[in-house]
Write a protein that holds these residues in place. Structure first.
Motif, PDB file in Angstrom:
ATOM      1  N   SER A  26       0.845  -1.189   0.000  1.00  0.00           N
ATOM      2  CA  SER A  26       0.000   0.000   0.000  1.00  0.00           C
ATOM      3  C   SER A  26       0.885   1.245   0.000  1.00  0.00           C
ATOM      4  O   SER A  26       1.915   1.289   0.681  1.00  0.00           O
ATOM      5  CB  SER A  26      -0.898   0.010   1.243  1.00  0.00           C
ATOM      6  OG  SER A  26      -1.744  -1.111   1.256  1.00  0.00           O
ATOM      7  N   GLY A  27       0.492   2.246  -0.774  1.00  0.00           N
ATOM      8  CA  GLY A  27       1.240   3.493  -0.822  1.00  0.00           C
ATOM      9  C   GLY A  27       2.491   3.457  -1.674  1.00  0.00           C
ATOM     10  O   GLY A  27       3.273   4.406  -1.685  1.00  0.00           O
ATOM     11  N   GLU A  28       2.665   2.376  -2.436  1.00  0.00           N
ATOM     12  CA  GLU A  28       3.856   2.232  -3.283  1.00  0.00           C
ATOM     13  C   GLU A  28       3.525   2.534  -4.741  1.00  0.00           C
ATOM     14  O   GLU A  28       2.480   2.121  -5.247  1.00  0.00           O
ATOM     15  CB  GLU A  28       4.404   0.806  -3.178  1.00  0.00           C
ATOM     16  CG  GLU A  28       5.677   0.565  -3.975  1.00  0.00           C
ATOM     17  CD  GLU A  28       6.270  -0.817  -3.758  1.00  0.00           C
ATOM     18  OE1 GLU A  28       7.434  -1.000  -4.137  1.00  0.00           O
ATOM     19  OE2 GLU A  28       5.575  -1.698  -3.212  1.00  0.00           O
ATOM     20  N   ALA A 179      -0.587   7.742  -3.939  1.00  0.00           N
ATOM     21  CA  ALA A 179       0.319   6.940  -3.116  1.00  0.00           C
ATOM     22  C   ALA A 179       0.418   7.501  -1.697  1.00  0.00           C
ATOM     23  O   ALA A 179       0.453   6.748  -0.718  1.00  0.00           O
ATOM     24  CB  ALA A 179       1.701   6.875  -3.761  1.00  0.00           C
ATOM     25  N   ALA A 180       0.436   8.828  -1.591  1.00  0.00           N
ATOM     26  CA  ALA A 180       0.501   9.470  -0.270  1.00  0.00           C
ATOM     27  C   ALA A 180      -0.727   9.145   0.579  1.00  0.00           C
ATOM     28  O   ALA A 180      -0.642   9.113   1.813  1.00  0.00           O
ATOM     29  CB  ALA A 180       0.646  10.980  -0.433  1.00  0.00           C
ATOM     30  N   PHE A 186       0.207   0.857  -9.674  1.00  0.00           N
ATOM     31  CA  PHE A 186       0.961  -0.054 -10.550  1.00  0.00           C
ATOM     32  C   PHE A 186       0.933   0.537 -11.955  1.00  0.00           C
ATOM     33  O   PHE A 186      -0.125   0.661 -12.561  1.00  0.00           O
ATOM     34  CB  PHE A 186       0.305  -1.435 -10.527  1.00  0.00           C
ATOM     35  CG  PHE A 186       1.028  -2.492 -11.320  1.00  0.00           C
ATOM     36  CD1 PHE A 186       1.829  -3.429 -10.676  1.00  0.00           C
ATOM     37  CD2 PHE A 186       0.904  -2.580 -12.694  1.00  0.00           C
ATOM     38  CE1 PHE A 186       2.491  -4.420 -11.398  1.00  0.00           C
ATOM     39  CE2 PHE A 186       1.553  -3.561 -13.429  1.00  0.00           C
ATOM     40  CZ  PHE A 186       2.353  -4.486 -12.772  1.00  0.00           C
ATOM     41  N   VAL A 187       2.097   0.906 -12.466  1.00  0.00           N
ATOM     42  CA  VAL A 187       2.187   1.608 -13.744  1.00  0.00           C
ATOM     43  C   VAL A 187       3.061   0.833 -14.720  1.00  0.00           C
ATOM     44  O   VAL A 187       4.237   0.558 -14.439  1.00  0.00           O
ATOM     45  CB  VAL A 187       2.772   3.030 -13.569  1.00  0.00           C
ATOM     46  CG1 VAL A 187       2.810   3.761 -14.911  1.00  0.00           C
ATOM     47  CG2 VAL A 187       1.981   3.831 -12.555  1.00  0.00           C
ATOM     48  N   SER A 188       2.506   0.485 -15.872  1.00  0.00           N
ATOM     49  CA  SER A 188       3.294  -0.087 -16.962  1.00  0.00           C
ATOM     50  C   SER A 188       3.519   1.009 -17.984  1.00  0.00           C
ATOM     51  O   SER A 188       2.569   1.652 -18.444  1.00  0.00           O
ATOM     52  CB  SER A 188       2.543  -1.256 -17.603  1.00  0.00           C
ATOM     53  OG  SER A 188       3.243  -1.723 -18.739  1.00  0.00           O
ATOM     54  N   THR A 189       4.778   1.252 -18.325  1.00  0.00           N
ATOM     55  CA  THR A 189       5.051   2.380 -19.217  1.00  0.00           C
ATOM     56  C   THR A 189       6.337   2.171 -20.016  1.00  0.00           C
ATOM     57  O   THR A 189       7.260   1.489 -19.575  1.00  0.00           O
ATOM     58  CB  THR A 189       5.158   3.694 -18.411  1.00  0.00           C
ATOM     59  OG1 THR A 189       5.409   4.792 -19.287  1.00  0.00           O
ATOM     60  CG2 THR A 189       6.269   3.626 -17.374  1.00  0.00           C
ATOM     61  N   ILE A 198       9.090   8.908 -10.617  1.00  0.00           N
ATOM     62  CA  ILE A 198       8.025   8.684  -9.642  1.00  0.00           C
ATOM     63  C   ILE A 198       8.054   7.327  -8.935  1.00  0.00           C
ATOM     64  O   ILE A 198       7.446   7.181  -7.868  1.00  0.00           O
ATOM     65  CB  ILE A 198       6.635   8.862 -10.288  1.00  0.00           C
ATOM     66  CG1 ILE A 198       6.362   7.762 -11.315  1.00  0.00           C
ATOM     67  CG2 ILE A 198       6.491  10.246 -10.901  1.00  0.00           C
ATOM     68  CD1 ILE A 198       4.939   7.748 -11.836  1.00  0.00           C
ATOM     69  N   ALA A 199       8.732   6.332  -9.477  1.00  0.00           N
ATOM     70  CA  ALA A 199       8.589   4.964  -8.957  1.00  0.00           C
ATOM     71  C   ALA A 199       9.392   4.739  -7.678  1.00  0.00           C
ATOM     72  O   ALA A 199      10.546   5.149  -7.572  1.00  0.00           O
ATOM     73  CB  ALA A 199       9.014   3.953 -10.014  1.00  0.00           C
ATOM     74  N   ASP A 200       8.760   4.079  -6.725  1.00  0.00           N
ATOM     75  CA  ASP A 200       9.464   3.635  -5.523  1.00  0.00           C
ATOM     76  C   ASP A 200      10.278   2.375  -5.826  1.00  0.00           C
ATOM     77  O   ASP A 200      11.393   2.225  -5.336  1.00  0.00           O
ATOM     78  CB  ASP A 200       8.462   3.336  -4.404  1.00  0.00           C
ATOM     79  CG  ASP A 200       7.690   4.575  -3.995  1.00  0.00           C
ATOM     80  OD1 ASP A 200       8.337   5.583  -3.668  1.00  0.00           O
ATOM     81  OD2 ASP A 200       6.444   4.542  -4.017  1.00  0.00           O
ATOM     82  N   ARG A 201       9.671   1.471  -6.605  1.00  0.00           N
ATOM     83  CA  ARG A 201      10.380   0.267  -7.065  1.00  0.00           C
ATOM     84  C   ARG A 201      10.068   0.033  -8.532  1.00  0.00           C
ATOM     85  O   ARG A 201       9.049   0.499  -9.045  1.00  0.00           O
ATOM     86  CB  ARG A 201       9.963  -0.961  -6.258  1.00  0.00           C
ATOM     87  CG  ARG A 201      10.608  -1.075  -4.901  1.00  0.00           C
ATOM     88  CD  ARG A 201      10.432  -2.477  -4.324  1.00  0.00           C
ATOM     89  NE  ARG A 201       9.023  -2.853  -4.269  1.00  0.00           N
ATOM     90  CZ  ARG A 201       8.598  -4.118  -4.327  1.00  0.00           C
ATOM     91  NH1 ARG A 201       9.456  -5.114  -4.481  1.00  0.00           N
ATOM     92  NH2 ARG A 201       7.301  -4.385  -4.242  1.00  0.00           N
ATOM     93  N   ILE A 202      10.950  -0.708  -9.167  1.00  0.00           N
ATOM     94  CA  ILE A 202      10.862  -0.940 -10.610  1.00  0.00           C
ATOM     95  C   ILE A 202      11.095  -2.421 -10.883  1.00  0.00           C
ATOM     96  O   ILE A 202      12.008  -3.021 -10.306  1.00  0.00           O
ATOM     97  CB  ILE A 202      11.928  -0.106 -11.355  1.00  0.00           C
ATOM     98  CG1 ILE A 202      11.708   1.397 -11.123  1.00  0.00           C
ATOM     99  CG2 ILE A 202      11.927  -0.433 -12.853  1.00  0.00           C
ATOM    100  CD1 ILE A 202      12.934   2.243 -11.394  1.00  0.00           C
ATOM    101  N   ALA A 203      10.261  -2.989 -11.758  1.00  0.00           N
ATOM    102  CA  ALA A 203      10.509  -4.350 -12.246  1.00  0.00           C
ATOM    103  C   ALA A 203      10.716  -4.279 -13.751  1.00  0.00           C
ATOM    104  O   ALA A 203      10.012  -3.536 -14.453  1.00  0.00           O
ATOM    105  CB  ALA A 203       9.334  -5.267 -11.929  1.00  0.00           C
TER     106      ALA A 203
END
Length: 243
Positions: A26-28, A179-180, A186-189, A198-203
């Motif tokens: 949550s919040g990510e 997110a705040a 969840f963003v696919s781009t 903007i991303a906290d984590r990236i896959a």
């Protein structure tokens, strides 16, 4: 939050996705990157209940998207890469329709529509038929519709396609604000600059498998250099040339 366990998708003999495991808090703000055909859209369609997995489970706020579809979708919002509206409705009528589907009381819906219209600067055209909208106008209305029920999980496929710089800035701020508030984003781009900002984590996914996962700093350690996300992405996804 989103929890994915052992997720795979086969199309006959072709494997679209291989045993994916992910937990997104949550919040990510989580960016999901990969070349065309890597499995991004397949993953998203399974996450939002549009495609049935071959194996594995997906839970949205502890609700199984396959076994508890309606319950899971109450927490979920999805913005596809192509915005689809009803041509013979105005933007406001479309938002009222979406609010009705979520059983939002009329007065509350009216207030939310006013706030979202202001947020996305769509006053000028919200009362016109959507058949006359540009791509960017449609995208703003679709984002408004996605937020009208205060989702706890927001899934977005290619959010910046067709947006002018002002609209893109609004969308990035919306992601951060959501997110705040504790929303999982969840963003696919393909917009690697946006993911980097903007991303906290990236896959990074390639051929249906996640080949890298972590913060930008963790990905930099993976390639052992202080690089931009674009350079990291290109290095990790580059195909080996046959001898």
């Amino acid at each position: 939050m989103i929890k994915i366990e052992g997720l795979s998708k086969h199309y006959g003999n072709k494997v679209g996705l291989k045993k994916l495991d992910l937990t997104i808090k949550s919040g990510e703000i989580f960016a999901f990157l990969g070349p065309n055909g890597a499995g991004k859209t397949t993953t998203i369609k399974m996450m939002v209940g549009l495609l049935r997995p071959t194996t594995g489970t997906i839970t949205i706020c502890d609700k199984d998207i396959i076994k508890e579809t309606i319950a899971a979708k109450k927490y979920l919002a999805y913005v596809p890469d192509q915005p689809y509206l009803y041509d013979k409705l105005t933007g406001r009528e479309f938002l009222e329709f979406v609010a009705l589907m979520y059983k939002i009381p009329l007065q509350v819906a009216t207030e939310k529509i006013e706030k979202l219209t202001a947020l996305f600067s769509s006053y000028e055209y919200v009362d016109r038929l959507t058949e006359n909208y540009s791509h960017g106008m449609k995208q703003r209305i679709v984002f408004s519709a996605a937020l009208i029920h205060d989702p706890q999980v927001l899934v977005v496929d290619e959010p910046m396609v067709g947006l002018d710089p002002k609209s893109a800035a609004i969308v990035k701020n919306v992601f951060k604000d959501q997110a705040a508030k504790g929303t999982t984003v969840f963003v696919s781009t393909h917009s690697l600059d946006v993911a980097e900002q903007i991303a906290d984590r990236i896959a990074i996914i390639k051929h249906g498998e996640i080949i890298a996962l972590g913060t930008l700093e963790e990905l930099r350690k993976r390639v052992q250099k202080e690089a931009r996300l674009e350079d990291i992405f290109l290095e990790l996804t580059e195909e080996e040339q046959p001898n």
